[in-house]
Design a protein around this motif. Sequence first.
Motif, mmCIF file in Angstrom:
data_model
loop_
_atom_site.group_PDB
_atom_site.id
_atom_site.type_symbol
_atom_site.label_atom_id
_atom_site.label_comp_id
_atom_site.label_asym_id
_atom_site.label_seq_id
_atom_site.Cartn_x
_atom_site.Cartn_y
_atom_site.Cartn_z
ATOM 1 N N VAL A 59 0.840 -1.203 0.000
ATOM 2 C CA VAL A 59 0.000 0.000 0.000
ATOM 3 C C VAL A 59 0.873 1.251 0.000
ATOM 4 O O VAL A 59 0.683 2.177 -0.798
ATOM 5 N N ARG A 60 1.866 1.277 0.905
ATOM 6 C CA ARG A 60 2.733 2.453 0.985
ATOM 7 C C ARG A 60 3.576 2.597 -0.276
ATOM 8 O O ARG A 60 3.833 3.710 -0.748
ATOM 9 N N SER A 61 3.999 1.475 -0.845
ATOM 10 C CA SER A 61 4.757 1.516 -2.093
ATOM 11 C C SER A 61 3.946 2.177 -3.203
ATOM 12 O O SER A 61 4.463 3.008 -3.961
ATOM 13 N N ALA A 62 2.664 1.831 -3.284
ATOM 14 C CA ALA A 62 1.799 2.423 -4.311
ATOM 15 C C ALA A 62 1.614 3.920 -4.080
ATOM 16 O O ALA A 62 1.602 4.713 -5.030
ATOM 17 N N ARG A 63 1.490 4.310 -2.796
ATOM 18 C CA ARG A 63 1.325 5.730 -2.488
ATOM 19 C C ARG A 63 2.565 6.521 -2.865
ATOM 20 O O ARG A 63 2.474 7.629 -3.407
ATOM 21 N N ILE A 64 3.746 5.969 -2.582
ATOM 22 C CA ILE A 64 4.988 6.652 -2.939
ATOM 23 C C ILE A 64 5.106 6.760 -4.455
ATOM 24 O O ILE A 64 5.483 7.809 -4.993
#
Length: 678
Positions: free
Chosen positions: A150-155
Amino acid sequence: MPENSRDKPDPFIVQRDGEGESSILEGVLERFVYSNEETSWSVAKIESPSRPSPVTATGNLLGVQPGESLRLRGRWTTDPRHPEQFKVESFITVAPATVKGIERYLGSGLVRGIGKVMAQRLTEQFGLDTLDVIENAPERLTEVAGIGSVRSARIRDAWTEQREIKEVMLFLQSNGVPTSHAIRIYKEYGARAIAIVRANPYRLALEVLGIGFKSAPQIAGNMGIAPTSPHRAEAGILHLLDRFAEEGHLFYPIEDLLSAAIEMLQVDRAIVGRAIDTLALAGHVVIEERPDGTRPVYLKRLHDAETGIAGLIARLRAAPARPIDIDEERAVAWFERTAGIALAPRQIEALRAAIRSKILVITGGPGTGKTTLIRGIIRILEKKGQRILLCSPTGRAAKRMQETTGREASTIHRLLEFNPRTRAFERDRNRPLKADLVIVDEFSMVDAPLAHDLFKAIHPSCRIVMVGDVDQLPSVGPGSVLADLIRSERVPVIRLETIFRQAEMSRIIVNAHRVNRGQMPLSEEPPGGTDFFVVERAEPEAALAAVESLIVERIPRRFGLDPIAEIQVLTPMHRGLLGATNLNAELQRLLNPTGLSISRGNRVLRVGDKVLQTRNNYDLDVYNGDIGRIAQVDPAERRVWIRYDERTVAYDHADLDEVALAYACSIHKAQGRSTRAW
């Protein structure tokens, strides 16, 4: 994300006759010393490997953050007052060339989701390949501790967005436009920004909030569009009418508008005249033909508001109200007995008028009993089963109305159920308010467009009572609706002039009435004390020291007030030692010096700061003049949460341009506030 431009032709090489040979400075933006977000002019410190100490750079550097690597083109300058400085003519951002530079770049808060700690983890994992991984292989980010899918996609999304923003910045800057505008343009148009601006740069002045008319011609000129372009003249006319609206005008006489446009655009009268006619045919402006021969020019929305208000008031007056079986004299006597007060003759007249009138204006200065009247109207008509709604144009005024009446009150925007998604009110002619009576307090602050929306939502059988001080500062927006209604003599008006005994104890109230009568305020302290003080200082430095002492120590100690929540400093100016900008910086330093913070240009916003919303933001449902407190800051996500009364609003970094510190604010911005002013 910005590429390392060393391998590409520099788009900013410009020959300037007579100015000498330009120079290039490469380095990392260390910090801002000063930046003016209105003019985009900044003073910054640049760390460069070619210089033994940080370089002072001056020029347009807004839109970049500390930690970014820059290639600046400009000239070295010196003068007797300043050491060697680099005067920036243009710049581009470049990818940092070292692991430490990449870490600092990512840790600057430039990309949402990456703070200092995460930047260190990323560079430890990927080294010099960090930016390439984020750009081309974001799925590998999950190799770093603390980053899931999830955080990877946000970054990844934040990186893509930032890259597109930088491309817009590069395009605009190459055409001489301040980079501070790029984020707003990107938010309006997204990835289509460059194509749209190339097709018609004058759309910026009409469609993008915060982008003034001066920016659009800069782009057009660099694209080879002639100053005599009809698009430029049309945009200039609309810009002038918008500027006049900001000054409070609903319309402008056509001859004066022609003269102002000719002076601003430096074109022939015929070009301006054709532009006005074209705008009228397209429905952007309305030109009235009045019997006295004058021809006022309106923006279409303001003409709709003014004529709409008149028509809706006529409809309200003509339609019968829902009948009330009530004996006015007995009702007034009942209120006096149960409230334990004796009303003045004008208050009794006002109560009777409110009971029988479809539409009523109650006006008077401070201490003349307007609040008592509102309570009386509510209690009498509620006892008869009437549905009553209370509202005010600002959140603070609505809160004060609720406290003084003991009944629920809201802002006009919330009463009308503003929908941020559609940027329209849910309550209108087709879905009117469910009420028998609407009472609006602080009506002098209601501008014409908002008044129009309010009247549209009032059912023809409903009553409305408008309460306000006609001598108060007018609305921030265009139009003086309360004053115009009173002058029209088409609606009943009750003027309250008697200052009641309790109010007479307040020198603030007494002096307000003296000023309205053209008299000097009383300054000597009467027996028993006063709430009005004059502290004179001849020099700005001494006045600043006195303000700081009063706010931080003397007033809180004497009156037991919270210096941030309950004291408001007012000033008539924005600039200078005693202007709002400097006062805010000094009071923040004294009252809230530490804690989690985020930077925006040369401003620091810190948890606990009192802040002011400076323009209407319909997406966030916050409005020009709203005052709140910063509740939370997330430097990694570049977001700030601001608490407005009972509601917390999340701001993205770009939206922070609309937020200013509010320890001190201009007198006009302060109207309608419930905090005490000193």
